[in-house]
Design an enzyme around this catalytic site. Structure first.
Site, PDB file in Angstrom:
ATOM      1  N   ASP A  93       0.852  -1.192   0.000  1.00 16.52           N
ATOM      2  CA  ASP A  93       0.000   0.000   0.000  1.00 16.52           C
ATOM      3  C   ASP A  93       0.892   1.249   0.000  1.00 16.52           C
ATOM      4  O   ASP A  93       1.826   1.347   0.809  1.00 16.52           O
ATOM      5  CB  ASP A  93      -0.859  -0.050   1.286  1.00 16.52           C
ATOM      6  CG  ASP A  93      -2.000   0.941   1.287  1.00 16.52           C
ATOM      7  OD1 ASP A  93      -2.416   1.387   0.209  1.00 16.52           O
ATOM      8  OD2 ASP A  93      -2.502   1.254   2.392  1.00 16.52           O
ATOM      9  N   GLU A 145      -1.474   6.048  -9.154  1.00 14.20           N
ATOM     10  CA  GLU A 145      -2.440   7.028  -8.631  1.00 14.20           C
ATOM     11  C   GLU A 145      -2.299   8.369  -9.346  1.00 14.20           C
ATOM     12  O   GLU A 145      -1.203   8.862  -9.580  1.00 14.20           O
ATOM     13  CB  GLU A 145      -2.257   7.224  -7.113  1.00 14.20           C
ATOM     14  CG  GLU A 145      -3.245   8.255  -6.545  1.00 14.20           C
ATOM     15  CD  GLU A 145      -3.387   8.261  -5.021  1.00 14.20           C
ATOM     16  OE1 GLU A 145      -3.006   7.260  -4.378  1.00 14.20           O
ATOM     17  OE2 GLU A 145      -3.882   9.263  -4.492  1.00 14.20           O
ATOM     18  N   ASP A 267      -9.222   0.946   6.228  1.00 12.20           N
ATOM     19  CA  ASP A 267      -8.311   0.703   7.344  1.00 12.20           C
ATOM     20  C   ASP A 267      -8.863   1.342   8.628  1.00 12.20           C
ATOM     21  O   ASP A 267      -9.025   0.684   9.653  1.00 12.20           O
ATOM     22  CB  ASP A 267      -6.929   1.274   6.995  1.00 12.20           C
ATOM     23  CG  ASP A 267      -5.872   0.918   8.025  1.00 12.20           C
ATOM     24  OD1 ASP A 267      -6.175   0.144   8.958  1.00 12.20           O
ATOM     25  OD2 ASP A 267      -4.732   1.418   7.921  1.00 12.20           O
ATOM     26  N   SER A 268      -9.188   2.629   8.544  1.00 15.63           N
ATOM     27  CA  SER A 268      -9.589   3.360   9.759  1.00 15.63           C
ATOM     28  C   SER A 268     -10.794   2.745  10.461  1.00 15.63           C
ATOM     29  O   SER A 268     -10.829   2.692  11.696  1.00 15.63           O
ATOM     30  CB  SER A 268      -9.903   4.820   9.412  1.00 15.63           C
ATOM     31  OG  SER A 268      -8.750   5.444   8.915  1.00 15.63           O
TER      32      SER A 268
HETATM   33  P1  13P Z   1      -9.168   4.882   5.413  1.00 10.92           P
HETATM   34  O1  13P Z   1      -8.281   5.690   6.305  1.00 10.92           O
HETATM   35  O2  13P Z   1     -10.366   5.674   4.974  1.00 10.92           O
HETATM   36  O3  13P Z   1      -9.569   3.593   6.026  1.00 10.92           O
HETATM   37  O4  13P Z   1      -8.340   4.555   4.071  1.00 10.92           O
HETATM   38  C1  13P Z   1      -7.399   3.504   4.032  1.00 10.92           C
HETATM   39  C2  13P Z   1      -6.545   3.538   2.817  1.00 10.92           C
HETATM   40  O5  13P Z   1      -6.793   4.220   1.850  1.00 10.92           O
HETATM   41  C3  13P Z   1      -5.354   2.660   2.807  1.00 10.92           C
HETATM   42  O6  13P Z   1      -4.556   2.865   1.676  1.00 10.92           O
HETATM   43  O1  G3H Z   2      -3.026   4.728   3.636  1.00 10.06           O
HETATM   44  C1  G3H Z   2      -3.201   4.687   4.830  1.00 10.06           C
HETATM   45  C2  G3H Z   2      -3.433   3.403   5.520  1.00 10.06           C
HETATM   46  O2  G3H Z   2      -4.518   3.524   6.396  1.00 10.06           O
HETATM   47  C3  G3H Z   2      -2.188   2.933   6.229  1.00 10.06           C
HETATM   48  O3  G3H Z   2      -1.923   3.733   7.313  1.00 10.06           O
HETATM   49  O4  G3H Z   2       0.485   4.342   7.097  1.00 10.06           O
HETATM   50  O5  G3H Z   2      -0.709   4.443   9.322  1.00 10.06           O
HETATM   51  O6  G3H Z   2      -0.166   2.232   8.266  1.00 10.06           O
HETATM   52  P1  G3H Z   2      -0.474   3.694   8.042  1.00 10.06           P
HETATM   53 ZN    ZN Z   3      -4.558   4.852   0.918  1.00 12.06          ZN
END
Ligand code: 13P
Ligand code: G3H
Ligand code: ZN
Length: 320
Positions: A93, A145, A267-268
């Site tokens: 990611d 992106e 993720d959040s």
């Molecule tokens: P959120 O913070 O909205 O969950 O997005 C996660 C994300 O884009 C990880 O790459």
């Molecule tokens: O892109 C953001 C994702 O939620 C990952 O977050 O960089 O805190 O692991 P992080």
């Molecule tokens: Zn992201």
């Protein structure tokens, strides 16, 4: 050189093609520890959904890339043990350099994101193309992106969204050869996506314009947590202090999943669910000190959240 194919992982090509035809999206859930990984796999096995396991730079720093890759490898066996062989992608990611993408590809990742979105257009094209050329030699898929999400992205923070310009997407995709494209249409990372009083709305019109120019091409949405208000309320009830946390309404994500959006990053919301469960245990049982007694409930709550996402937001249930 370790090939993801020997680990039982898959790249994203085929699952995206099916998602495009079927009008649903594949969940991309981040993981940093065992409980998150177990919750993701349990939820996706129980709903028979393909899944993308995402590893961010932050996750690599926190948990160690080697350990995370072995955990993903273990997840393939774990899913089978749970009773269903779901397609599992191991994805980097927000990769920020060619070297990082190469190291993940050489180490068994099946998919990488090269995030050059904050670079001038031509530099983004050149960097993305370089990653694609290396990745495709190993049959690894690449996400690029265009456009910048507001908030903190890839440790770069932007005050305002720079929406993806539909007139650039064809040129970017044809020059770079990417397999999927993350776009900026009003989503953002974290739990505070809109200011109070602001209408929580993403620019589906821009998405549809992009889809017109790239028919059948997989689009990715980052920053797609919905920040469930019942979970925020639970966190605050048990001593938390989250104010004005607002996310993307689920029905807007569902609409996006029915279009060319094939991957939705969440993720959040998972962080919120785990926090609520841990806080509840600490508030109700202050005598508890066995991590399994609070991480266990956190894992259960996370699994329920992910099952809900798969069925009601992504629509990827029964597609494995
Ligand atoms: P959120 O913070 O909205 O969950 O997005 C996660 C994300 O884009 C990880 O790459
Ligand atoms: O892109 C953001 C994702 O939620 C990952 O977050 O960089 O805190 O692991 P992080
Ligand atoms: Zn992201």
């Amino acid at each position: 050189m370790i090939s993801y194919k020997d680990l039982g992982l898959v790249n994203s090509r085929e699952i995206f093609a099916k998602a495009m035809k079927g009008g649903y999206a594949i969940p991309a859930f981040n993981f940093n520890n065992m409980e998150q990984l177990q919750a993701i796999i349990q939820a996706c096995v129980e709903t028979k959904s393909p899944v993308i396991l995402q590893v961010s730079s932050g996750a690599r720093k926190y948990a160690n890339q080697t350990l995370l890759r072995y955990m993903a490898q273990g997840a393939v066996e774990y899913a089978k043990e749970l009773g269903y062989n779901i397609p599992i992608v191991l994805h980097l990611d927000h990769g920020d350099s060619f070297e990082l993408c190469k190291s993940c590809i050489d180490f068994g990742f099946s998919s990488v994101m090269i995030d050059g979105s904050h670079l001038p257009y031509d530099e983004n094209v050149a960097l993305t193309k370089k990653v694609v050329e290396y990745a495709h030699k190993h049959d690894v898929t690449v996400e690029g992106e265009l456009g910048v999400l507001a908030g903190v992205e890839d440790e770069v923070s932007a005050e305002q969204h720079t929406y993806t310009r539909p007139e650039e997407v064809q040129d970017f995709v044809s020059k770079t050869g990417v397999d999927s494209l993350a776009i900026s249409i009003g989503t953002s990372h974290g739990a505070f996506k809109f200011k109070p009083g602001q209408k929580p709305e993403i620019r589906l019109d821009i998405l549809y314009e992009i889809e017109k120019r790239l028919p059948g091409f997989p689009i990715v949405l980052h920053g797609s947590s919905s920040v469930p208000q019942d979970i925020v309320a639970e966190i605050n009830k048990y001593g938390g202090a989250l104010k004005d946390s607002i996310g993307i309404p689920e029905e807007q994500l569902r609409a996006a999943a029915k279009s060319a959006v094939c991957k939705i990053n969440i993720d959040s919301d998972g962080r919120l669910a785990m926090t609520a469960a841990v806080r509840k245990v600490f508030a109700e049982k202050p005598e508890e000190f066995d991590p399994r007694k609070y991480l266990g409930p956190a894992r259960d709550k996370l699994k329920e959240l992910y099952k809900h996402k798969v069925i009601n937001v992504l629509g990827s249930n029964d597609k494995a």
